[in-house]
Motif scaffolding. Structure first.
Motif, short mmCIF file in Angstrom:
data_model
loop_
_atom_site.label_atom_id
_atom_site.label_comp_id
_atom_site.label_asym_id
_atom_site.label_seq_id
_atom_site.Cartn_x
_atom_site.Cartn_y
_atom_site.Cartn_z
N SER A 163 -2.15 11.51 10.18
CA SER A 163 -3.48 10.62 10.15
C SER A 163 -3.75 10.91 8.53
N TYR A 164 -4.39 9.64 8.23
CA TYR A 164 -4.94 9.39 6.76
C TYR A 164 -6.09 8.81 6.54
N ARG A 165 -6.97 9.32 5.73
CA ARG A 165 -8.39 8.36 5.59
C ARG A 165 -7.96 7.83 4.03
N ARG A 224 -11.06 3.88 5.29
CA ARG A 224 -10.21 3.61 6.57
C ARG A 224 -9.39 4.80 7.08
N GLN A 225 -9.25 4.80 8.39
CA GLN A 225 -8.62 5.82 9.04
C GLN A 225 -7.09 5.07 9.34
N ASP A 246 -2.62 5.54 10.55
CA ASP A 246 -1.45 6.46 10.67
C ASP A 246 -0.40 6.16 9.29
N THR A 289 0.03 2.31 11.35
CA THR A 289 -1.19 2.24 12.56
C THR A 289 -1.01 1.24 13.59
#
Length: 174
Positions: free
Chosen positions: A124-126, A131-132, A134, A159
């Motif tokens: 998971s990455y911001r 935005r969040q 994958d 994502t």
């Protein structure tokens, strides 16, 4: 006798003068041709570098390279778009910091050695704009004739794929 010595000395000096002039001209010509070859080779190298950069920037996947210490050396346009971070703000920083990799994954990536086998990771990455997402990436050792020069990372925003997989599992359970 003196006129003979003067004539032979003058003749020798004239011969040496023309010999040196000929050698100088020959060397100048060789230097000019070598300069022209060097300029052509430099232009070819510049063209190849521009072409390589164009290919890298045209990739739909994010691409980043690091040195042996894990500091980012290159970051293509897709990498900027996916992460929301411009290249100038990440070059020189550690990749695991920029991609927010868990410590165990970062440690494992630091020990990759087989260039034929990469390591696939999803996390998971911001993004830089909040935005969040994958993030799926593959890390492989970057090999040069001198040995391991760092790591090559190819990554994508997965994502939508992850959402599709979750929805498919939910439908299957129902």
């Amino acid at each position: 006798r003196y006129p003979d010595i003067v004539a032979s000395t003058t003749g020798l000096n004239v011969f040496l003068f023309f010999s040196i002039a000929f050698l100088s001209g020959s060397l100048a010509d060789r230097l000019q041709r070598a300069g022209a070859r060097l300029e052509r080779a430099s232009n070819e190298i510049a063209d190849l570098q521009a072409f390589n950069q164009h290919v890298i920037d045209s990739l739909a996947s994010g691409l980043a390279t690091t040195d042996r210490q894990g500091r980012i050396l290159t970051f293509n346009r897709a990498a900027e778009a996916i992460t929301g971070h411009p290249a100038f703000s990440v070059v020189g920083r550690r990749l695991e910091e920029v991609l927010e990799l868990p410590p165990n994954v970062a440690n494992e990536l630091g020990h990759l050695s087989d260039p034929s086998r990469g390591r696939r990771v999803e996390t998971s990455y911001r993004t830089g704009d909040g935005r969040q997402i994958d993030l799926g990436f593959t890390a492989t050792p970057l090999q040069t004739p001198g040995g391991n020069a760092g790591l090559l990372f190819a990554f994508q925003d997965v994502t939508d794929i992850k959402k599709f997989e979750r929805d498919a599992r939910l439908r299957q359970r129902l």
